[in-house]
Design an enzyme around this catalytic site. Sequence first.
Site, PDB file in Angstrom:
ATOM      1  N   TYR A 103       0.819  -1.223   0.000  1.00 25.26           N
ATOM      2  CA  TYR A 103       0.000   0.000   0.000  1.00 25.26           C
ATOM      3  C   TYR A 103       0.849   1.267   0.000  1.00 25.26           C
ATOM      4  CZ  TYR A 103      -4.408  -2.549   0.591  1.00 25.26           C
ATOM      5  OH  TYR A 103      -5.509  -3.347   0.388  1.00 25.26           O
ATOM      6  N   ASN A 124     -13.479  -3.672   3.484  1.00 20.90           N
ATOM      7  CA  ASN A 124     -14.099  -3.988   2.190  1.00 20.90           C
ATOM      8  C   ASN A 124     -13.695  -5.342   1.616  1.00 20.90           C
ATOM      9  OD1 ASN A 124     -11.555  -3.258   1.392  1.00 20.90           O
ATOM     10  ND2 ASN A 124     -12.183  -1.586   0.049  1.00 20.90           N
ATOM     11  N   GLU A 151       2.681  -6.507  -7.592  1.00 23.82           N
ATOM     12  CA  GLU A 151       2.055  -7.168  -6.440  1.00 23.82           C
ATOM     13  C   GLU A 151       2.258  -8.684  -6.460  1.00 23.82           C
ATOM     14  OE1 GLU A 151      -1.279  -3.629  -6.011  1.00 23.82           O
ATOM     15  OE2 GLU A 151      -1.941  -5.627  -6.615  1.00 23.82           O
TER      16      GLU A 151
HETATM   17  P1  GTP Z   1      -7.618  -2.330  -3.057  1.00 20.48           P
HETATM   18  O1  GTP Z   1      -8.077  -3.321  -4.074  1.00 20.48           O
HETATM   19  O2  GTP Z   1      -7.635  -2.855  -1.644  1.00 20.48           O
HETATM   20  O3  GTP Z   1      -6.281  -1.681  -3.427  1.00 20.48           O
HETATM   21  O4  GTP Z   1      -8.718  -1.202  -3.061  1.00 20.48           O
HETATM   22  P2  GTP Z   1      -8.947  -0.117  -4.188  1.00 20.48           P
HETATM   23  O5  GTP Z   1      -7.895  -0.197  -5.254  1.00 20.48           O
HETATM   24  O6  GTP Z   1     -10.356  -0.249  -4.600  1.00 20.48           O
HETATM   25  O7  GTP Z   1      -8.742   1.228  -3.370  1.00 20.48           O
HETATM   26  P3  GTP Z   1      -7.371   1.982  -3.015  1.00 20.48           P
HETATM   27  O8  GTP Z   1      -6.206   1.284  -3.618  1.00 20.48           O
HETATM   28  O9  GTP Z   1      -7.578   3.419  -3.311  1.00 20.48           O
HETATM   29  O10 GTP Z   1      -7.340   1.817  -1.447  1.00 20.48           O
HETATM   30  C1  GTP Z   1      -6.776   0.649  -0.881  1.00 20.48           C
HETATM   31  C2  GTP Z   1      -7.557   0.250   0.335  1.00 20.48           C
HETATM   32  O11 GTP Z   1      -7.416   1.265   1.323  1.00 20.48           O
HETATM   33  C3  GTP Z   1      -9.065   0.128   0.143  1.00 20.48           C
HETATM   34  O12 GTP Z   1      -9.453  -1.102  -0.371  1.00 20.48           O
HETATM   35  C4  GTP Z   1      -9.559   0.305   1.559  1.00 20.48           C
HETATM   36  O13 GTP Z   1      -9.409  -0.895   2.293  1.00 20.48           O
HETATM   37  C5  GTP Z   1      -8.583   1.338   2.101  1.00 20.48           C
HETATM   38  N1  GTP Z   1      -9.171   2.657   1.982  1.00 20.48           N
HETATM   39  C6  GTP Z   1      -9.252   3.436   0.873  1.00 20.48           C
HETATM   40  N2  GTP Z   1      -9.861   4.598   1.144  1.00 20.48           N
HETATM   41  C7  GTP Z   1     -10.165   4.549   2.468  1.00 20.48           C
HETATM   42  C8  GTP Z   1     -10.797   5.450   3.366  1.00 20.48           C
HETATM   43  O14 GTP Z   1     -11.219   6.563   3.005  1.00 20.48           O
HETATM   44  N3  GTP Z   1     -10.900   5.055   4.679  1.00 20.48           N
HETATM   45  C9  GTP Z   1     -10.435   3.862   5.105  1.00 20.48           C
HETATM   46  N4  GTP Z   1     -10.589   3.529   6.391  1.00 20.48           N
HETATM   47  N5  GTP Z   1      -9.855   2.986   4.291  1.00 20.48           N
HETATM   48  C10 GTP Z   1      -9.712   3.323   2.995  1.00 20.48           C
END
Ligand code: GTP
Length: 153
Positions: free
Chosen positions: A49, A114, A128
């Site tokens: 991340y 999620n 990854e």
């Molecule tokens: P991933 O498949 O897990 O990478 O999710 P994504 O690609 O749909 O979203 P992103 O990469 O932007 O964010 C990675 C992860 O960070 C998300 O899946 C969430 O678990 C977490 N996350 C993102 N935005 C938020 C937020 O506003 N609040 C919190 N608590 N967690 C967040």
Amino acid sequence: IERTFIAIKPDGVQRGLVAEVINRFERKGYKLVGIKAIVPSKELAEEHYGDLKARPFYKGLVNYMTSGRAPVIAMVWEGPDVIRQGRRIIGATNPLDAEPGSIRGDYTISVGRNAIHGSDSFESATIEIGLWFKPTEVFDWKFTHEEWIISAN
Ligand code: GTP
Ligand code: MG
């Protein structure tokens, strides 16, 4: 042939969604070429991340992934357009925006819980898969019925 990294997060494992997730990718016709349970180290989660380092939820996100209260189920799935289709099967990041019929849309309500991760591009999929799997943990194999899933033309 395209590959993507899909991970069932600890909340997804706690919620009993492992079989459900695998079922959705498997029934679509995608091929499971790598799978393992792992409690990621802080280093691994931070690297995974890394692009979110500046975000306020970053620390909580890393803690959530690494707590060990359930492992992460890390997987590599293979097939045509699997990166983009995988993201569609998973649904929007915020479960409240995720369509019913997607995994997040059907089973989750909080962005911080999620349930599942999917690579968002060819570049991140490559990075990854390399981060979470050794080359010997990912397998080249064919469905004996591949011609019934993917046509030659
Ligand atoms: P991933 O498949 O897990 O990478 O999710 P994504 O690609 O749909 O979203 P992103 O990469 O932007 O964010 C990675 C992860 O960070 C998300 O899946 C969430 O678990 C977490 N996350 C993102 N935005 C938020 C937020 O506003 N609040 C919190 N608590 N967690 C967040
Ligand atoms: Mg992401």
